[in-house]
Each structure stands twice: as structure tokens, then as C-alpha cells.
Design a protein around this motif. Structure first.
Motif, PDB file in Angstrom:
ATOM      1  N   GLY A 202      20.539  30.090  10.975  1.00  0.00           N
ATOM      2  CA  GLY A 202      20.446  31.055   9.881  1.00  0.00           C
ATOM      3  C   GLY A 202      20.733  30.429   8.530  1.00  0.00           C
ATOM      4  N   LEU A 203      21.740  29.549   8.476  1.00  0.00           N
ATOM      5  CA  LEU A 203      22.042  28.846   7.225  1.00  0.00           C
ATOM      6  C   LEU A 203      20.876  27.977   6.795  1.00  0.00           C
ATOM      7  N   PHE A 206      18.061  30.212   5.440  1.00  0.00           N
ATOM      8  CA  PHE A 206      18.409  30.754   4.128  1.00  0.00           C
ATOM      9  C   PHE A 206      18.349  29.669   3.052  1.00  0.00           C
ATOM     10  N   GLY A 209      14.805  28.868   2.103  1.00  0.00           N
ATOM     11  CA  GLY A 209      14.212  29.873   1.226  1.00  0.00           C
ATOM     12  C   GLY A 209      14.666  29.724  -0.212  1.00  0.00           C
ATOM     13  N   ILE A 210      15.942  29.449  -0.422  1.00  0.00           N
ATOM     14  CA  ILE A 210      16.446  29.265  -1.786  1.00  0.00           C
ATOM     15  C   ILE A 210      15.873  27.989  -2.393  1.00  0.00           C
ATOM     16  N   GLY A 276      22.656  31.104  -5.462  1.00  0.00           N
ATOM     17  CA  GLY A 276      23.640  31.553  -4.491  1.00  0.00           C
ATOM     18  C   GLY A 276      24.756  32.355  -5.122  1.00  0.00           C
ATOM     19  N   SER A 528      26.232  43.365   7.407  1.00  0.00           N
ATOM     20  CA  SER A 528      25.244  42.333   7.108  1.00  0.00           C
ATOM     21  C   SER A 528      23.987  42.884   6.454  1.00  0.00           C
ATOM     22  N   ILE A 532      21.819  41.002   3.408  1.00  0.00           N
ATOM     23  CA  ILE A 532      20.446  40.522   3.577  1.00  0.00           C
ATOM     24  C   ILE A 532      19.520  41.192   2.561  1.00  0.00           C
ATOM     25  N   ALA A 535      20.057  39.694  -0.892  1.00  0.00           N
ATOM     26  CA  ALA A 535      19.499  38.345  -0.992  1.00  0.00           C
ATOM     27  C   ALA A 535      17.979  38.383  -1.163  1.00  0.00           C
ATOM     28  N   LEU A 536      17.308  39.240  -0.402  1.00  0.00           N
ATOM     29  CA  LEU A 536      15.855  39.333  -0.509  1.00  0.00           C
ATOM     30  C   LEU A 536      15.431  39.876  -1.869  1.00  0.00           C
TER      31      LEU A 536
END
Length: 599
Positions: A202-203, A206, A209-210, A276, A528, A532, A535-536
Motif C-alpha cells: 500500500g505504501l 501510494f 501515485g504521488i 504528503g 481509513s 483515502i 488523498a484522492l
């Protein structure tokens, strides 16, 4: 003695496979799926265009780059899941029961990413002549892949791996695992390793994507990630991982925060740490709103005002040369000032308004948000008292200094260079942990259960002796407090605080509309989910700058599709799933259950 009629015997026998969307022979569909996935995978090792003008450098053979990497990942996952549906030894656990729907989602994502890349190359470079043979192979192979998957049998309840009937199936049967029965429980250390591996993946997803450097790559990332998550959900892997996380809750939470702490250490650019830090601010405020909307069911459309109250309070006592107060508090005192100011405003605003319900409460809170913004704009010494410098706001806010550690300077920790935004990211991560702890404790407490009762039916809750007004005021005040705490950090991260940052709708979050959308998109009442969703909603406008003129249109379309196909949000608790997907009919016993009872 019970006699069985031929009709009843036929009802008890398992039904045959349900045909797919395309009427293809099962063997042909399966071989087309495997061949299309393999061909798409191999095509990523060929050049797709001859010029480097298209971002990602897709001109090198045997070295995938840019969007080719995403197509490679999608094709590889499709091939693995397709093999798992055949019961290949070591892969059968991916798709228990031989489900084909996960393969369909992965194939659709691979096809969409491949053709998006081909169309983007053609449009950007000016014609099909710019496509190299690798792109043509990818386009044809992905089309064959999608055709084959659409011809596979559809999933049915209780679908199981069928015995071999043809020559190629008998050959594959020699490599298959034994018939699955009741799974043996894994030892605790193995379950912890699985949780750690899932958090690490998952990290990585993520961080990728960033770190996408251009919009086309981010679009491909969204497509592959979206269809990949849908495939994982249909395969049931998320439920199995959730059960492991529930058994090792403390380990899961610790692993998640360790992964979040490692994130800035893995970034090569301070720009990604900047994203972030802002995402954590946005996510923390969304979690605070989740207390108000997700737990207590209070529709607050002016919640961003509490973020502004905390930011303005911290800015006034920050020691900025433009502060009208002219004082400088230490960090802990500035945080307490922002928290206290937001708490007071939450109580003052909530006391007269929380006697309203539904749409009336939403209208009043929306009005409060606009009143706050206009009031901060008018406190310029001309239209009102000189407190906030009016539209100019309070600029030149100094960086925080905690125990001699200046967050605005670069520091070296364990051999890693941490810049300004990495420092604020780690500070905000601590605040996020505090907010998560408060939310979880509140949700699992007696007060949290009372909030849920008020959200579901306030009249019934009052009839059971719950003081609805007092508890709603507590939720309103707690949500305001959490937003004010995040506002104290936001004021120092952005260097300045102005009224325009706290509108109801703005292209750049955070604002009240995007905060509410983050809670609903992620999943109300969960921890969570808002993280999420935030973040999106923050990443998409940042990464898709080339579509800035259509952002709100695309955002509206995405919300409509979400409400149609997944109204409970991306991460939903059991209550919401039952609420939004209940058919309104009583459960009917299955024929197998009736036959066991002798009916």
C-alpha cells in the motif's frame, strides 16, 4: 422414507456454468485470455513510439518506461489471476471458487490503460504514424484479452473449480492443488508478515501515485489502481485481510503509521513531501468532520470555518510582523490557542443551531461558514475592527520551533535529509495519530453508540432516554476542536492565512464541499475511509492540471457514478453495506438447505 422426484433431484444438482457476455467456447475464451495477457505483457518490452516527445520515453526496447510499466503490471496481474481460476497449485487462494470476475476487472483496466496510451500518443504526436510495432502488438493483444475474458463463464454463488473434461484441462489438472477444504489457520507470525507485506504494498502504491511526474501517467495510475482494487474486492482478498487486521489490530495500526513515517524518507524530491503534508492536513480535517457527519449524522456545510478559526488564532499569536496582537507563543501554547478558539466557536455556533434538523441545519451551517469568511475579510480597520488585516490576511508567519528543532530548516535523521515540508509532514502525522485515536475511542464508547443511535433515528433515541441535544453539541464541539488543531499547523505550513482559503467551494481543497465529499467518498463512520477520500480528492486536482478547466465537471461525474455503484463509499462498515444494498425482502432459504431439512 422420503422419495425424491426427478424434478426435485434436478433442483438439487448444481447448475452448469453461466455463459459470459460473449458466446464463445469456454476453452477458446480461456486460451484467448491467457494469450492476450501474455502478448500484452511482452509488448511492453518493445518500443511504442519513435520519439521522446511523449513523456515516459517509450522508445527503448526491453526497457519499459512510463505508461508501459502500468500496462506491464496490469497484464501480469491479469495473467496470474487467470491462472489462479484454473486451480494452479499455489495460486488457487487468489480466487477461491474459481471466480472469473477479478480477471474481468484486471483485463478491463489493462485494456483501458493500453488504449489510453495508444490514443494519447496518436493525439499528442499527431497521427498513427508515430506508433511503433510494440504499440500495435499491445493494442491487438489487449483487445484479444478483453474479448477472451468477456467469453469466460460468469460467477455464480458457490462457484467451484470444475473437474477436467478436455485434454488441456487434464494436463493442467496435474499441476493443480488438492480440492480446497477448510483452510488451516496460519500461525500468528505468518499473519503479521502478511499484514506487514500488505501495508508495504500500500505504501508503494501510494508513493508511486504521488511521485507521478506528469498527468498522463497519473491517469493510467488511477485506471490500474481502480480496477485492481475492484478485482481484489471481488476476489475476497480484502475481506481476508480485514479479518487478519481485526485479529491483530494494534499491529496493523502500528505498521500503518510506521509506513507513513517512512514515506518522506523514500522520496527523492521535496515536492512529493509537500503533497504528503497537505494531504495529511486535509485528511485530518476530514476525520474531524467524520465525527460530526459520520457518527452523529449532522450535515455541516460550513466545517472549513473551524479550520480557519484555528489557523487565524495560531497566526495571531505566531509572532508574525503583520499580527495585530504582536505576541509570540511557544508551539504548545499556539496549538492550545487554536484548539480553544475552535472549541469556543463550535459551542457558540452549535448551541442555537443544533435544535434544527436535516436541511435546515445544513443551511444554517453553510451560512456560518460564509459569515466567518466575510467577517475575517471585513476586520481590516475600515469596515470593522483591525484584527485580521482584511483581505490581505496575516502573512510572514514564522516556522515552528519545537525544543530547539526548527521545522523550517533542513535536518539529517538516520542519514536521510529532511526538508521543511518533510518536517511538517512528520508533525502532522503525529496530529493525525491523535485524531485517529480520538475518533476510535469516541466510536467505541457509550457516547459513540449514542451518536450512532441519533444518526439512525433521533426520535427513537430520544424515546430511549438519550439527551440528543447535549450529545449533538458534544459531537459538534469535538469536530471543531480537531479542525482547529489541524488549522494551527496549516497556518505555519502555508506561511499566510487569508479569507479566500476558506470558501465553501474552491478548485483547490480544503473547502467545505471537498471535505464533505472526502468523507462520503471514503466511507462515513470509518477511520481509513476519509483518509483515502482526502488523498484522492487532493491528488487528482494537483496531478491533472492539464484538465483544470474540466475538474469540477469530472468531479461531479465521478460523484454521480460513485453514488450509483458504491453509495456506501470506498471503505464501508458492515452497517452501511447492509443499509445501501438491502433488497427489502426477507432471506429465502436455498434449495440445498431445504433438501437437507427433508423438504
Amino acid at each position: 422414507m422420503t422419495t425424491t422426484t426427478p424434478a426435485a433431484k434436478a433442483d438439487r444438482e448444481p447448475a452448469g456454468p453461466v455463459p459470459g457476455l460473449l458466446k464463445l467456447p469456454a476453452n477458446a475464451a480461456r486460451w484467448a485470455t491467457l494469450g492476450g495477457a501474455a502478448g500484452t505483457l511482452l509488448s511492453t518490452f518493445l518500443a511504442w513510439t519513435w520519439t521522446e516527445e511523449f513523456p515516459g520515453n517509450l522508445t527503448v526496447d526491453f526497457y519499459p518506461g512510463g505508461l508501459q510499466v502500468l500496462v506491464l503490471i496490469g497484464a501480469a496481474l491479469t495473467l496470474i489471476f487467470a491462472l489462479s481460476t484454473m486451480g494452479i497449485r499455489g495460486l488457487g487462494w487468489l480466487t477461491p471458487g474459481g471466480k472469473n470476475s477479478p480477471v474481468l476487472f484486471l483485463a478491463a483496466g489493462t485494456f483501458a490503460t493500453t488504449w489510453y496510451t495508444v490514443i494519447a500518443i496518436t493525439e499528442k504526436l499527431g497521427g498513427l504514424v508515430n506508433l511503433e510495432p510494440g504499440a500495435w502488438v499491445a493494442a491487438v493483444s489487449s483487445a484479444v484479452l478483453l474479448t477472451g475474458v468477456l467469453g469466460l463463464p460468469a460467477d455464480t454463488p458457490g462457484d467451484a473449480v470444475r473437474p477436467p473434461t478436455s485434454a488441456h484441462q487434464r494436463l493442467l489438472h496435474s499441476f493443480k492443488a488438492p480440492t480446497p477444504g477448510r483452510g488451516r489457520e496460519l500461525p500468528s507470525w505468518a499473519e503479521i508478515l502478511i499484514i506487514a507485506a500488505a501495508v508495504g504494498v500500500g505504501l508503494q502504491v501510494f508513493a508511486y501515485g504521488i511521485g507521478t511526474p506528469y498527468g498522463e501517467l497519473f491517469v493510467g495510475y488511477l485506471v490500474i489502481a481502480g480496477f485492481g482494487l475492484a478485482a481484489i474486492s471481488r476476489a475476497g482478498l480484502n475481506r481476508r485481510l480485514s479479518s487478519l487486521a481485526a485479529r491483530h489490530r494494534n499491529v496493523t495500526v502500528a505498521a500503518a503509521f510506521i509506513a507513513a513515517f517512512i514515506f518522506p524518507l523514500t522520496q527523492s524530491s521535496e515536492a512529493y513531501a509537500t503533497l504528503g503534508a497537505y494531504i495529511l492536513i486535509f485528511a485530518t480535517v476530514a476525520l474531524g468532520l467524520n465525527v460530526v457527519v459520520g457518527l452523529a449524522g449532522l450535515l455541516d456545510l460550513g466545517y472549513v470555518a473551524f479550520l480557519g478559526v484555528g489557523a487565524y488564532a495560531a497566526a495571531l499569536v505566531s509572532g508574525s510582523p503583520y499580527s495585530t496582537i504582536g505576541v509570540q507563543f511557544p508551539f504548545w501554547a499556539a496549538v492550545l490557542t487554536g484548539i480553544g478558539a475552535s472549541l469556543v466557536f463550535g459551542v457558540v455556533i452549535g448551541a442555537p443551531t443544533l435544535r434544527l434538523r436535516g436541511d435546515y441545519l445544513a443551511i444554517v451551517t453553510l451560512g456560518f461558514g460564509e459569515i466567518f469568511r466575510i467577517a475575517m475579510q471585513n476586520m481590516d480597520g475600515t469596515s470593522g475592527p483591525d484584527v485580521t488585516n482584511g483581505p490581505n490576511g496575516i502573512p510572514n508567519i514564522p516556522d515552528l520551533e519545537i525544543l530547539g528543532f526548527n521545522l523550517g530548516e533542513e535536518h539529517t535523521i538516520l542519514g536521510f535529509e529532511l526538508g521543511r515540508f518533510s518536517n511538517y509532514y512528520l508533525l502532522m502525522l503525529i496530529f493525525t495519530g491523535i485524531v485517529v485515536l480520538v475518533f476510535r475511542r469516541s466510536d467505541q464508547s457509550r457516547i459513540g453508540r449514542a451518536w450512532v443511535a441519533i444518526r439512525e433515528d433521533e426520535t427513537a433515541a430520544r424515546a430511549m432516554g438519550i439527551n440528543a441535544f447535549r450529545l449533538k453539541l458534544m459531537a459538534f464541539a469535538l469536530g471543531a476542536t480537531l479542525a482547529g488543531m489541524a488549522g494551527t499547523v496549516q497556518a505555519h505550513v502555508t506561511f499566510t492565512v487569508t479569507p479566500t482559503q476558506y470558501k465553501f467551494v474552491e478548485v483547490v481543497p480544503p473547502n467545505s464541499a471537498f471535505l464533505l465529499a472526502a468523507v462520503i467518498l471514503g466511507g462515513m463512520g470509518t477511520v481509513s475511509g476519509p483518509l483515502i477520500g482526502a488523498a484522492l480528492l487532493y491528488l487528482i486536482p494537483e496531478k491533472l492540471e492539464f484538465m483544470a478547466d474540466y475538474q469540477l465537471l469530472l468531479f461531479g461525474i465521478a460523484l454521480v457514478l460513485l453514488m450509483r455503484f458504491r453509495p456506501e463509499g470506498l471503505v464501508a462498515d458492515r452497517r452501511k453495506q447492509l443499509e445501501f444494498h438491502d433488497t427489502g425482502q426477507l432471506d429465502v432459504p436455498k434449495k440445498a438447505d431445504l433438501s437437507k431439512a427433508g423438504v
